[in-house]
Design an enzyme around this catalytic site. Structure first.
Site, PDB file in Angstrom:
ATOM      1  CB  CYS A  92      -0.893   0.252   1.094  1.00 41.23           C
ATOM      2  SG  CYS A  92      -2.521   1.436   1.212  1.00 41.23           S
ATOM      3  CG  LEU A  93       0.991   3.847  -3.508  1.00 37.37           C
ATOM      4  CD1 LEU A  93       1.032   4.263  -4.996  1.00 37.37           C
ATOM      5  CD2 LEU A  93       2.525   3.290  -3.729  1.00 37.37           C
ATOM      6  CG  HIS A 134      -5.444  -2.511  -2.052  1.00 32.92           C
ATOM      7  ND1 HIS A 134      -4.460  -2.968  -1.040  1.00 32.92           N
ATOM      8  CD2 HIS A 134      -5.612  -1.066  -1.692  1.00 32.92           C
ATOM      9  CE1 HIS A 134      -4.180  -2.242  -0.704  1.00 32.92           C
ATOM     10  NE2 HIS A 134      -3.752  -0.785  -0.535  1.00 32.92           N
ATOM     11  CD  GLU A 135      -6.616   1.756  -4.639  1.00 30.12           C
ATOM     12  OE1 GLU A 135      -4.960   1.376  -5.168  1.00 30.12           O
ATOM     13  OE2 GLU A 135      -6.446   1.713  -3.994  1.00 30.12           O
ATOM     14  CG  HIS A 138      -6.970   2.651   0.093  1.00 27.39           C
ATOM     15  ND1 HIS A 138      -6.337   2.824   1.931  1.00 27.39           N
ATOM     16  CD2 HIS A 138      -6.562   2.017  -0.538  1.00 27.39           C
ATOM     17  CE1 HIS A 138      -5.632   2.244   1.457  1.00 27.39           C
ATOM     18  NE2 HIS A 138      -5.422   2.297   0.363  1.00 27.39           N
TER      19      HIS A 138
END
Ligand SMILES: O=C(O)C[C@@H](Cc1ccccc1)[C@H](O)SCc1ccccc1
Ligand SMILES: [Zn+2]
Length: 173
Positions: A92-93, A134-135, A138
Protein backbone atom coordinates in the site's frame (compact mmCIF):
# COMPACT_ATOMS: atom_id res chain seq x y z
CA UNK A 1 1.51 15.44 -7.60
CA UNK A 2 -0.05 15.33 -4.14
CA UNK A 3 1.49 14.06 -0.89
CA UNK A 4 0.28 10.54 -0.01
CA UNK A 5 -0.94 10.20 3.61
CA UNK A 6 0.90 7.63 5.70
CA UNK A 7 -0.76 5.14 8.12
CA UNK A 8 -1.72 5.76 10.91
CA UNK A 9 -3.90 8.71 9.90
CA UNK A 10 -7.60 9.17 10.84
CA UNK A 11 -8.41 10.15 7.24
CA UNK A 12 -7.34 6.67 6.12
CA UNK A 13 -9.87 5.13 8.53
CA UNK A 14 -12.82 7.37 7.58
CA UNK A 15 -15.62 6.50 5.14
CA UNK A 16 -15.37 8.72 2.05
CA UNK A 17 -18.37 10.68 0.75
CA UNK A 18 -20.10 9.97 -2.60
CA UNK A 19 -19.07 12.09 -5.59
CA UNK A 20 -21.98 14.35 -6.63
CA UNK A 21 -20.36 16.92 -8.97
CA UNK A 22 -19.05 15.49 -12.28
CA UNK A 23 -17.30 18.70 -13.25
CA UNK A 24 -13.87 20.06 -14.20
CA UNK A 25 -12.62 19.94 -10.61
CA UNK A 26 -13.37 16.17 -10.43
CA UNK A 27 -11.45 15.64 -13.70
CA UNK A 28 -8.54 17.71 -12.34
CA UNK A 29 -8.51 15.64 -9.12
CA UNK A 30 -8.48 12.39 -11.14
CA UNK A 31 -5.60 13.72 -13.28
CA UNK A 32 -3.64 14.73 -10.14
CA UNK A 33 -4.26 11.29 -8.60
CA UNK A 34 -3.15 9.46 -11.78
CA UNK A 35 0.01 11.59 -11.95
CA UNK A 36 0.69 10.88 -8.26
CA UNK A 37 0.03 7.15 -8.78
CA UNK A 38 2.36 6.80 -11.80
CA UNK A 39 5.07 8.76 -10.01
CA UNK A 40 4.90 6.66 -6.81
CA UNK A 41 4.91 4.22 -8.76
CA UNK A 42 1.69 2.44 -8.09
CA UNK A 43 -1.13 0.71 -9.96
CA UNK A 44 -3.97 2.18 -7.91
CA UNK A 45 -4.77 5.16 -5.67
CA UNK A 46 -7.86 6.20 -3.68
CA UNK A 47 -8.78 9.86 -3.00
CA UNK A 48 -8.56 9.50 0.81
CA UNK A 49 -4.86 8.60 0.34
CA UNK A 50 -4.27 12.18 -0.84
CA UNK A 51 -6.52 13.59 1.89
CA UNK A 52 -9.67 14.01 -0.26
CA UNK A 53 -12.60 12.27 1.45
CA UNK A 54 -14.47 11.50 -1.81
CA UNK A 55 -15.40 8.13 -3.31
CA UNK A 56 -13.01 8.35 -6.28
CA UNK A 57 -10.32 5.82 -7.21
CA UNK A 58 -7.86 5.66 -10.11
CA UNK A 59 -6.20 2.50 -11.43
CA UNK A 60 -3.85 1.40 -14.17
CA UNK A 61 -2.81 -2.22 -13.71
CA UNK A 62 -1.61 -2.60 -17.29
CA UNK A 63 1.82 -4.18 -17.56
CA UNK A 64 4.86 -2.23 -18.79
CA UNK A 65 4.71 -4.05 -22.14
CA UNK A 66 1.02 -3.14 -22.60
CA UNK A 67 -0.52 0.22 -23.51
CA UNK A 68 -1.50 2.25 -20.46
CA UNK A 69 -5.20 1.99 -19.46
CA UNK A 70 -5.81 4.68 -16.85
CA UNK A 71 -9.27 4.32 -15.22
CA UNK A 72 -11.09 6.75 -12.90
CA UNK A 73 -14.05 5.28 -10.98
CA UNK A 74 -16.46 7.49 -8.99
CA UNK A 75 -18.79 5.86 -6.45
CA UNK A 76 -17.54 2.35 -7.27
CA UNK A 77 -19.54 -0.59 -5.88
CA UNK A 78 -18.89 -4.33 -6.03
CA UNK A 79 -22.03 -5.82 -7.62
CA UNK A 80 -20.78 -9.46 -7.77
CA UNK A 81 -17.93 -11.49 -6.23
CA UNK A 82 -16.66 -14.85 -7.47
CA UNK A 83 -16.93 -17.74 -4.99
CA UNK A 84 -13.34 -18.59 -5.87
CA UNK A 85 -10.80 -16.68 -3.79
CA UNK A 86 -7.01 -16.37 -4.07
CA UNK A 87 -4.03 -14.95 -2.21
CA UNK A 88 -1.93 -11.96 -3.26
CA UNK A 89 1.09 -10.31 -1.56
CA UNK A 90 -0.35 -6.81 -1.16
CA UNK A 91 1.35 -3.52 -0.43
CA UNK A 92 0.00 0.00 0.00
CA UNK A 93 1.36 3.43 -0.89
CA UNK A 94 0.18 4.60 2.55
CA UNK A 95 2.10 1.80 4.29
CA UNK A 96 5.38 1.82 2.32
CA UNK A 97 7.77 -1.16 2.38
CA UNK A 98 5.31 -3.49 4.13
CA UNK A 99 3.76 -6.45 2.33
CA UNK A 100 1.43 -9.23 3.47
CA UNK A 101 -0.73 -11.91 1.89
CA UNK A 102 -4.43 -11.04 1.58
CA UNK A 103 -7.04 -13.50 0.26
CA UNK A 104 -9.80 -11.96 -1.90
CA UNK A 105 -12.37 -13.14 -4.51
CA UNK A 106 -10.49 -13.80 -7.78
CA UNK A 107 -13.03 -11.91 -9.91
CA UNK A 108 -15.44 -9.06 -9.16
CA UNK A 109 -18.01 -7.08 -11.13
CA UNK A 110 -17.90 -3.36 -10.33
CA UNK A 111 -20.41 -0.60 -11.13
CA UNK A 112 -19.30 3.04 -11.09
CA UNK A 113 -19.87 6.46 -12.64
CA UNK A 114 -17.16 7.68 -15.04
CA UNK A 115 -15.81 11.24 -15.23
CA UNK A 116 -18.45 12.11 -17.86
CA UNK A 117 -21.16 11.06 -15.39
CA UNK A 118 -21.97 7.86 -17.34
CA UNK A 119 -22.82 4.62 -15.41
CA UNK A 120 -20.34 1.80 -16.13
CA UNK A 121 -20.13 -1.88 -15.20
CA UNK A 122 -17.13 -4.18 -15.77
CA UNK A 123 -15.80 -7.54 -14.60
CA UNK A 124 -12.22 -7.45 -13.25
CA UNK A 125 -9.91 -10.45 -12.87
CA UNK A 126 -6.24 -10.97 -11.98
CA UNK A 127 -4.28 -7.98 -10.70
CA UNK A 128 -7.11 -5.60 -11.72
CA UNK A 129 -9.49 -7.48 -9.39
CA UNK A 130 -7.04 -7.33 -6.48
CA UNK A 131 -6.41 -3.62 -7.07
CA UNK A 132 -10.04 -2.52 -7.41
CA UNK A 133 -10.97 -4.34 -4.17
CA UNK A 134 -7.95 -2.79 -2.40
CA UNK A 135 -8.98 0.70 -3.60
CA UNK A 136 -12.68 0.32 -2.72
CA UNK A 137 -11.56 -0.78 0.77
CA UNK A 138 -9.72 2.57 1.05
CA UNK A 139 -13.04 4.40 0.42
CA UNK A 140 -14.48 2.53 3.43
CA UNK A 141 -11.51 3.25 5.70
CA UNK A 142 -10.19 -0.32 5.40
CA UNK A 143 -6.47 -1.06 4.89
CA UNK A 144 -4.94 -4.36 3.80
CA UNK A 145 -3.38 -4.70 7.28
CA UNK A 146 -6.92 -4.93 8.70
CA UNK A 147 -7.02 -8.45 7.22
CA UNK A 148 -3.98 -9.47 9.28
CA UNK A 149 -3.97 -10.63 12.88
CA UNK A 150 -3.75 -8.15 15.77
CA UNK A 151 -0.08 -8.91 16.40
CA UNK A 152 1.13 -8.41 12.80
CA UNK A 153 -1.05 -5.32 12.35
CA UNK A 154 0.36 -3.87 15.60
CA UNK A 155 3.98 -4.47 14.53
CA UNK A 156 3.36 -2.66 11.22
CA UNK A 157 1.51 0.22 12.89
CA UNK A 158 4.28 0.77 15.46
CA UNK A 159 6.94 0.71 12.71
CA UNK A 160 4.94 3.27 10.70
CA UNK A 161 4.58 5.48 13.82
CA UNK A 162 8.38 5.44 14.17
CA UNK A 163 8.84 6.21 10.45
CA UNK A 164 6.52 9.21 10.81
CA UNK A 165 8.38 10.43 13.93
CA UNK A 166 11.71 10.17 12.07
CA UNK A 167 10.29 11.93 8.98
CA UNK A 168 8.87 14.68 11.22
CA UNK A 169 12.34 15.20 12.67
CA UNK A 170 13.90 15.08 9.17
CA UNK A 171 15.94 12.04 10.27
CA UNK A 172 16.59 9.40 7.61
CA UNK A 173 15.02 6.07 8.70
O1 LIG B 1 -1.97 1.95 -1.89
C1 LIG B 1 -2.61 1.75 -2.93
O2 LIG B 1 -3.84 1.77 -2.98
C2 LIG B 1 -1.82 1.40 -4.19
C3 LIG B 1 -1.59 -0.08 -4.13
C4 LIG B 1 -2.60 -0.77 -4.97
C5 LIG B 1 -2.45 -2.26 -4.88
C6 LIG B 1 -2.11 -2.91 -3.69
C7 LIG B 1 -2.01 -4.29 -3.66
C8 LIG B 1 -2.22 -5.04 -4.80
C9 LIG B 1 -2.55 -4.39 -5.98
C10 LIG B 1 -2.67 -3.02 -6.01
C11 LIG B 1 -0.15 -0.44 -4.50
O3 LIG B 1 0.76 0.18 -3.68
S1 LIG B 1 0.35 -0.02 -6.09
C12 LIG B 1 1.97 -0.77 -6.00
C13 LIG B 1 1.92 -2.15 -6.58
C14 LIG B 1 2.51 -2.31 -7.80
C15 LIG B 1 2.45 -3.56 -8.43
C16 LIG B 1 1.80 -4.64 -7.81
C17 LIG B 1 1.21 -4.45 -6.56
C18 LIG B 1 1.28 -3.20 -5.92
ZN1 LIG C 1 -3.47 1.08 -0.46
Amino acid sequence: IRPILLHPDPRLKAVAKPVTAFDESLRRLAEDMLETMYEAPGIGLAAPQVGVMSRLIVMDCSRDDEPRRPLALANPEIAWRSEETGPYEEGCLSIPDHFAEVVRPKAVEVTWIDLEGKAQRERFEGLWAVCVQHEIDHLNGKLFIDYLGTIKRGVITRKMEKLKRDLAREKPH
